[in-house]
Structure formats: structure tokens, C-alpha cells
Design a protein around this motif. Structure first.
Motif, PDB file in Angstrom:
ATOM      1  N   ARG A  87       0.818  -1.220   0.000  1.00  0.00           N
ATOM      2  CA  ARG A  87       0.000   0.000   0.000  1.00  0.00           C
ATOM      3  C   ARG A  87       0.850   1.268   0.000  1.00  0.00           C
ATOM      4  O   ARG A  87       0.379   2.346  -0.365  1.00  0.00           O
ATOM      5  N   TRP A 140       0.324   5.101  -2.158  1.00  0.00           N
ATOM      6  CA  TRP A 140       0.387   6.281  -1.299  1.00  0.00           C
ATOM      7  C   TRP A 140       1.599   7.155  -1.613  1.00  0.00           C
ATOM      8  O   TRP A 140       1.548   8.379  -1.437  1.00  0.00           O
ATOM      9  N   GLN A 185     -11.400  -1.265  -1.093  1.00  0.00           N
ATOM     10  CA  GLN A 185     -10.159  -0.668  -1.581  1.00  0.00           C
ATOM     11  C   GLN A 185     -10.129  -0.612  -3.103  1.00  0.00           C
ATOM     12  O   GLN A 185      -9.660   0.367  -3.696  1.00  0.00           O
ATOM     13  N   ALA A 224     -12.166   2.341  -4.189  1.00  0.00           N
ATOM     14  CA  ALA A 224     -11.534   3.640  -3.951  1.00  0.00           C
ATOM     15  C   ALA A 224     -10.415   3.921  -4.955  1.00  0.00           C
ATOM     16  O   ALA A 224     -10.423   4.943  -5.652  1.00  0.00           O
ATOM     17  N   TRP A 225      -9.433   3.009  -5.041  1.00  0.00           N
ATOM     18  CA  TRP A 225      -8.286   3.263  -5.920  1.00  0.00           C
ATOM     19  C   TRP A 225      -8.681   3.179  -7.390  1.00  0.00           C
ATOM     20  O   TRP A 225      -8.126   3.922  -8.226  1.00  0.00           O
ATOM     21  N   PHE A 280     -12.195   9.363  -1.039  1.00  0.00           N
ATOM     22  CA  PHE A 280     -11.792   8.041  -1.535  1.00  0.00           C
ATOM     23  C   PHE A 280     -10.609   7.491  -0.748  1.00  0.00           C
ATOM     24  O   PHE A 280     -10.478   6.268  -0.604  1.00  0.00           O
ATOM     25  N   ALA A 281      -9.740   8.367  -0.255  1.00  0.00           N
ATOM     26  CA  ALA A 281      -8.652   7.896   0.613  1.00  0.00           C
ATOM     27  C   ALA A 281      -9.215   7.337   1.924  1.00  0.00           C
ATOM     28  O   ALA A 281      -8.720   6.319   2.439  1.00  0.00           O
ATOM     29  N   SER A 324     -10.611   3.970   1.126  1.00  0.00           N
ATOM     30  CA  SER A 324      -9.525   3.000   0.987  1.00  0.00           C
ATOM     31  C   SER A 324      -9.033   2.530   2.349  1.00  0.00           C
ATOM     32  O   SER A 324      -8.833   1.323   2.572  1.00  0.00           O
ATOM     33  N   ASN A 325      -8.838   3.447   3.277  1.00  0.00           N
ATOM     34  CA  ASN A 325      -8.372   3.067   4.609  1.00  0.00           C
ATOM     35  C   ASN A 325      -9.441   2.309   5.398  1.00  0.00           C
ATOM     36  O   ASN A 325      -9.107   1.480   6.251  1.00  0.00           O
ATOM     37  N   ALA A 353      -9.039  -1.151   4.094  1.00  0.00           N
ATOM     38  CA  ALA A 353      -7.782  -1.723   4.587  1.00  0.00           C
ATOM     39  C   ALA A 353      -7.882  -2.105   6.056  1.00  0.00           C
ATOM     40  O   ALA A 353      -7.362  -3.145   6.479  1.00  0.00           O
ATOM     41  N   PHE A 372      -2.156   4.024  -9.311  1.00  0.00           N
ATOM     42  CA  PHE A 372      -3.442   3.642  -8.716  1.00  0.00           C
ATOM     43  C   PHE A 372      -4.032   2.431  -9.432  1.00  0.00           C
ATOM     44  O   PHE A 372      -4.579   1.521  -8.796  1.00  0.00           O
ATOM     45  N   THR A 387      -4.763  -1.398  -8.057  1.00  0.00           N
ATOM     46  CA  THR A 387      -6.107  -1.962  -8.177  1.00  0.00           C
ATOM     47  C   THR A 387      -6.054  -3.387  -8.719  1.00  0.00           C
ATOM     48  O   THR A 387      -6.815  -4.261  -8.283  1.00  0.00           O
TER      49      THR A 387
END
Length: 540
Positions: free
Chosen positions: A99, A103, A163, A166-167, A186-187, A190-191, A194, A249, A253
Motif C-alpha cells: 500500500r 500512497w 479498496q 476507492a483506488w 476516496f482515501a 480505501s483506509n 484496509a 493507482f 487496483t
């Protein structure tokens, strides 16, 4: 190298008592009921290793009224599903370590495209970690709420899907990554995914290790995560030199899609874990599980080291955003240099984890943590050397210095948490694996957010901006001194942790090694151990 999930070592194991007061009261009642019985109980452990599973037998030996020794097998179960859980969790931790790759691209995108200030960048980075604070909720749900036939693997699949959503959206739609509010949304998503995935994986590893008495699987999980970080940073630095961030990204994915495919094809019933049965409603079960979690973390064996770990992180202001902006805007370092510095850091983390698993796991915990914390405080001053350009005076270029030393403080901060994760995972009461491990992860995540906000406040206080880094050395000195403060209350860290003690006697026959006597234990521990194993057989 042998897979630790497929073997049960024929070793003596020390177990800690469950921290539930209700269980302790039940043990005292059993002890009072059996205090007049004159029987000596010994436990025999027989381990038969195979390629795909191991058979563990626990027998009870007692003397009858005529003084004749009799043995009776009380528990017999097989370790199964080692290969499947290795693929599922190994790939999961590998992708989790990767990840850092999207990032890294997101950080460059926020600095170069959106033009964020150092304090704003750090605020966005750690504000997006807020979904991880709610990990205890995800852990409790995975402990008590089945989805289909599983309570771990379905949550892994759900988290991976979030995730991907989002990505994949940030890679496909320009507005999702060019506007800061949508990018943060979206971040956060994603978290969220995760955190759900991490909770389910950690609980599955802890439950499997406790079920089959395999100690220290968290070390192998960190190794897989470090291996993913190595590949992720290499790939991230390479792609950022030649492609826009959206390509990074999209590649990540695809990795998540592979993990989702493996998760959907895995069956939790093949791991041989007991199924929890109960007639309570979901709301009542969740409430009961929260009470069990509260009672578990109130035990001194868990609460005191957890307090030290959280305090040692939260009281140190993080200046990672300012250092990152200084490296990219003032030193003009390429993304490949920063990515390779992360790779070297992950290699160091992998090496430290292997050394810990082989040699340091049996050492007293308090001196080990004391040394690591001291090294962490001193390693922060390496950024001070870089900012003051002292490295150029001794003939070391900025690129070489960043490659070799830039990630050392971050790696030591991660490695410091490994002994705490192993200890608390080994002390999880049965049925609370997800709750306890997720509470640990949530507490550590919250402490990192507090540390980041303290760093933002320090940056604003001393006046660090994208056009003025003159006070950055002073901020780094303050950060290093703050990292020394946890050394003042090291008494909260226990001297030792529960580990498997390997017996070093030689010249024992194969049959003796298979039927080695674990030893004489107190009546109270006998009763607790028999009741635990009997309850597992009933659940199966």
C-alpha cells in the motif's frame, strides 16, 4: 524454508492464564470441588508431523485406587488448512505492505499537482487514517457475526472490495483525484477497507496460532508485509518517473483484484477452526463481546504494555510531511531515490524481523524495547544532519544519505511494536482474537494520529512553510528529545513475553520425543486446560 503454518514443533509451551475474572472464579470452584481427590494428572502431548497437517493428542494419566497408572486420551485434533491460510494471509500481508506504493504516488500528486503546504499534507495524510480508529468495532463484529459460513474470510473480501472501489475510481476519473475533498473521501474509503481487512487477517492469524499452539506467527506476517513494501516502493519509484500517478493507482487496483479472487476462493471451514454457536441475538452478542473485550484489556499483563506503546508514539510529534517536502522541493530528489530509500528501509525491517524471530524473541522484553527506543530517538537526528547538510561536509551526497539513512527512524518505530503484537496475540482469550488484536491496532493508529496533529502544531508554531525550512532543524531536535521521554516509564513494559521454550536435550529416541511429557502442573491449570479443550471439541 519450512512453512511455520504447516508444522507443530514438539516443544514445551508456556501459556498464560486467560484474563477473565469469570473464568478465574470457575477455576477456583473446580479447585475446591476437587481438592479432596487424590489423583495425579499429567498431560501427554503427541505430535505427528506430515506434509500438510499435524496431529496433536493430549492424554490424561492418573492412578486408580489400586495404585496402577491409567492413561486416557482426552483431546485429539489435527492441524489442517495450513497451505490455504498461508496463501490467503501471506498474500494479504504482502498486498498490505504494497500500500506504500499508491500512497507514494498520492503524496507526490498532492505536493506537485495540488500544491499542498507541508502541514496540510501531513494533516491530510493522517486524517485519512481515522477509519482505522474504529478497528475494535470491526473486530467485535468479526468475532460474533458470521457472514455465510465464515467470520474472517468474508470480512477480508469486503475490505478488499472497498479498496478496489476507492483506488479504481481515483485511477479512472480525473475529478476524483484533482479535487481535494473527493480525494480525501476516496482515501478514507480505501483506509476503511484496509482496516477491515487487517482486522480480519490479524484475528485469523491469532486464532489459528492459538488453536494449534504456534507461537510468533506475527513475525512472519511482518516479513510478508516488508516483502510487499520492498516491491511496492521499487515499482512506485519506477512508475512515477515515467507515468502519471493514476497509473500507479491502476496497478495497485490489479493487485487488489488478485487478492479479492483468492479471498473469494478460500473456504474458512477448511482451516479447522471451531465454530461458535449461540442463541443470542446479534445486538446482544456484540454487547457481550464488548464486555469481554473490556474485561480482557483491563488485565495488567495487557493494559500496562499497551499504555507504554501508545504513550511512546503519541508524545512524539511527527514531522514526516515537512521532511518529505524538504526532500522534494529543496533537495529536488527524484521519486526513484525516495522510493529506493523506502526499499532499503523495508529490507532492514525484514532483516530485523528475521533476527528477532531467531534470536531476540527469548530475550527479556524490557531491555530490548529500551534499546530500540533509544536507537529510534537517535535516528531522528539523521534528518537533522541532512537538513543542516553536514553529510556534504564528510563527502556523502544527499542521494546516498537519503538512500541509506532516511527510513531508519520509521523502520525502528515499526519494529518496536512487534514484541507487543506477539505478546498480546498470545494472550488473546478464546473467542476474542479479533477484538483484542483490533483494539491494539486501533490504539496504535490513534496514537499516530495524535502524534501527527502534534507535529502539525509544532510546524505551525515554529513557522515551517514550503518557502521557509530554516526552523526545521530545531523541530527535529524537539522530536528527538520527545522520543527520549518514554524511557522514563519503562517499568510498564514487562520483562518477558510468552514464548515457546525449546528443549535442548539430546539423545532422546523418536518415540520419546513424540510422547514427551509436558510436565506436572497445578490442579487449577489442569482443570482450565481440560475445560478449554473439551469446549473446543463440542464446538467442532
Amino acid at each position: 524454508m519450512l512453512n511455520p503454518l504447516l508444522l507443530i514443533q514438539n516443544t514445551q509451551t508456556k501459556f498464560l492464564k486467560p484474563p477473565f475474572s469469570s473464568i478465574t472464579r470457575r477455576q477456583h470452584q473446580e479447585e475446591r470441588q476437587n481438592k479432596n481427590k487424590k489423583n495425579n494428572t499429567l498431560f501427554m502431548v503427541e505430535t505427528k508431523s506430515r506434509k500438510t497437517l499435524a496431529c496433536l493428542s493430549i492424554a490424561r494419566r492418573r492412578r486408580n485406587s489400586n495404585g496402577v497408572s491409567e492413561s486416557e486420551e482426552t483431546v485429539r485434533f489435527e492441524q489442517v488448512g495450513g497451505k490455504g491460510i498461508s496463501v490467503l494471509c501471506g498474500l494479504g500481508y504482502w498486498v498490505q505492505g504494497s500500500r506504500c506504493f499508491p500512497w507514494l504516488a498520492l503524496n507526490f500528486h498532492m505536493v506537485n499537482t495540488l500544491g499542498l503546504q507541508p502541514s496540510t499534507l501531513q494533516l491530510v495524510q493522517y486524517s485519512c487514517s481515522l477509519p482505522m480508529v474504529a478497528k475494535p468495532l470491526y473486530g467485535v463484529l468479526s468475532d460474533v457475526l458470521y457472514i455465510g459460513t465464515g467470520r474472517r474470510v468474508p470480512y477480508i473480501a469486503i475490505g478488499v472490495f472497498l479498496q478496489i472501489l476507492a483506488w479504481g475510481t481515483m485511477a479512472s476519473f480525473q475529478g476524483a483525484r484533482e479535487v481535494l475533498p473527493s480525494l480525501m473521501a476516496f482515501a478514507l474509503l480505501s483506509n476503511l477497507g484496509a482496516s477491515i481487512t487487517e482486522v480480519a487477517k490479524d484475528a485469523l492469524v491469532a486464532e489459528y496460532g492459538l488453536r494449534y499452539r504456534i507461537n510468533g506467527l506475527q513475525s512472519y506476517a511482518l516479513m510478508a508485509s516488508a516483502a510487499g513494501g520492498i516491491l511496492g516502493n521499487v515499482l512506485g519509484g519506477y512508475l512515477l518517473l515515467r507515468t502519471p500517478p493514476k497509473v500507479s493507482f491502476l496497478v495497485f487496483t490489479c493487485l487488489l483484484s488478485l487478492q479479492l479472487l483468492v479471498s473469494l476462493s478460500s473456504k474458512e471451514t477448511s482451516f479447522g477452526l471451531p465454530r461458535i454457536t449461540g442463541a443470542d441475538s446479534v445486538l446482544r452478542s456484540v454487547k457481550k463481546q464488548f464486555l469481554n473485550l473490556q474485561e480482557a484489556i483491563q488485565a495488567e499483563e495487557i493494559s500496562q504494555p499497551l499504555i507504554w506503546a501508545v504513550a511512546s508514539i503519541s508524545m512524539v510529534p511527527i514531522l514526516s510531511g515537512s521532511v518529505f517536502c524538504y526532500q522534494t522541493q529543496v533537495l529536488n530528489l527524484d521519486p526513484s531515490i525516495i522510493g529506493m530509500s523506502k526499499v532499503i528501509g523495508q529490507l532492514m525491517l525484514l532483516g530485523l524481523t528475521v533476527v528477532y524471530d531467531k534470536y531476540l524473541k527469548s530475550l527479556p522484553m524490557r531491555p530490548l524495547i529500551h534499546i530500540v527506543q533509544l536507537l529510534y530517538a537517535l535516528s531522528i537526528l539523521l534528518d537533522y544532519i541532512l537538513v543542516k547538510q553536514i553529510n556534504l561536509g564528510v563527502g556523502i551526497s544527499n542521494e546516498v544519505f537519503v538512500l541509506c539513512f532516511s527510513s531508519l527512524a520509521e523502520i525502528l518505530a515499526q519494529f518496536k511494536l512487534l514484541p507487543f503484537a506477539v505478546r498480546i496475540a498470545n494472550m488473546c482469550p478464546q473467542g476474542c482474537e479479533g477484538s483484542v488484536t483490533s483494539f491494539l491496532a486501533s490504539a496504535l493508529c490513534l496514537s499516530q494520529i495524535v502524534s501527527a496533529f502534534l507535529g502539525v502544531g509544532l510546524v505551525n508554531l515554529i513557522g515551517i512553510t514550503s518557502s521557509n525550512y530554516s526552523n526545521l532543524p530545531s523541530g527535529l531536535i524537539i522530536q528527538s528529545l520527545a522520543a527520549m521521554l518514554p524511557l522514563c516509564f519503562m517499568h510498564l513494559v514487562p520483562m518477558s513475553e510468552p514464548v515457546i521454550v525449546k528443549e535442548g536435550r539430546k539423545g532422546i529416541s523418536k518415540r520419546s520425543r513424540r510422547n514427551r511429557r509436558v510436565g506436572r502442573v497445578s490442579q487449577q491449570e489442569n482443570v482450565a486446560y481440560r475445560r478449554e479443550r473439551d469446549s473446543e471439541e463440542v464446538q467442532r
